[in-house]
Design a protein around this motif. Structure first.
Motif, PDB file in Angstrom:
ATOM      1  N   UNK A 158       0.991  -1.173  -0.036  1.00 50.17           N
ATOM      2  CA  UNK A 158      -0.014  -0.052  -0.042  1.00 50.17           C
ATOM      3  C   UNK A 158       0.854   1.131   0.058  1.00 50.17           C
ATOM      4  N   UNK A 159       1.873   1.227   0.837  1.00 48.52           N
ATOM      5  CA  UNK A 159       2.637   2.290   0.737  1.00 48.52           C
ATOM      6  C   UNK A 159       3.530   2.712  -0.242  1.00 48.52           C
ATOM      7  N   UNK A 160       3.819   1.615  -1.179  1.00 51.87           N
ATOM      8  CA  UNK A 160       4.468   1.820  -2.318  1.00 51.87           C
ATOM      9  C   UNK A 160       3.532   2.235  -3.586  1.00 51.87           C
ATOM     10  N   UNK A 161       2.340   1.906  -3.305  1.00 57.30           N
ATOM     11  CA  UNK A 161       1.360   2.464  -4.415  1.00 57.30           C
ATOM     12  C   UNK A 161       0.910   3.960  -4.143  1.00 57.30           C
ATOM     13  N   UNK A 162       0.904   4.227  -2.875  1.00 56.31           N
ATOM     14  CA  UNK A 162       0.562   5.449  -2.363  1.00 56.31           C
ATOM     15  C   UNK A 162       1.753   6.389  -2.632  1.00 56.31           C
ATOM     16  N   UNK A 163       2.921   6.038  -2.518  1.00 56.03           N
ATOM     17  CA  UNK A 163       4.136   7.078  -2.589  1.00 56.03           C
ATOM     18  C   UNK A 163       5.365   5.933  -2.875  1.00 56.03           C
ATOM     19  N   UNK A 164       5.349   5.790  -4.423  1.00 55.09           N
ATOM     20  CA  UNK A 164       6.330   5.379  -4.810  1.00 55.09           C
ATOM     21  C   UNK A 164       7.808   5.653  -4.620  1.00 55.09           C
ATOM     22  N   UNK A 165       8.695   4.796  -4.148  1.00 55.01           N
ATOM     23  CA  UNK A 165      10.221   5.195  -3.693  1.00 55.01           C
ATOM     24  C   UNK A 165      11.137   5.028  -4.598  1.00 55.01           C
ATOM     25  N   UNK A 166      12.123   5.849  -4.619  1.00 57.81           N
ATOM     26  CA  UNK A 166      13.386   5.463  -5.629  1.00 57.81           C
ATOM     27  C   UNK A 166      14.372   5.083  -4.854  1.00 57.81           C
ATOM     28  N   UNK A 167      15.407   4.173  -5.502  1.00 53.83           N
ATOM     29  CA  UNK A 167      16.232   3.559  -4.967  1.00 53.83           C
ATOM     30  C   UNK A 167      17.362   4.502  -4.263  1.00 53.83           C
TER      31      UNK A 167
END
Length: 92
Positions: free
Chosen positions: A28-37
């Motif tokens: 859910x966190x990835x869908x709401x706020x995609x992260x960068x490496x």
């Protein structure tokens, strides 16, 4: 021939539910706020999911080493693993 089933004790149930909840929350966190490496203490660029996997795997090794090398309570290893997981998720 009889089938042997896994004994689902309360700690086992809590462990697997916690892992499932962690994976759900991370998705859910990835869908709401995609992260960068990003590159932290580890010599590789990692995402949140990578750090979660590294933290879980290293926590398992901490517990195995604790069981093999000490006779102290496993709760101490659990506390140490929680701290380690927090460090990995924040700075790795």
């Amino acid at each position: 021939m009889t089938l042997e089933w896994m004994a689902w004790t309360m700690p086992t149930t809590i462990f697997f539910i916690t892992i499932a909840l962690l994976l759900t929350a991370m998705t859910i966190w990835q869908v709401v706020s995609p992260c960068i490496k990003r590159k932290g203490l580890l010599p590789i660029a990692t995402t949140r999911g990578d750090r979660l996997f590294i933290g879980l795997l290293s926590s398992a090794y901490i517990h195995l080493a604790w069981l093999g090398l000490t006779s102290l309570s496993l709760w101490i290893a659990f506390a140490f693993s929680l701290v380690w997981m927090g460090l990995v998720m924040r700075w790795a």
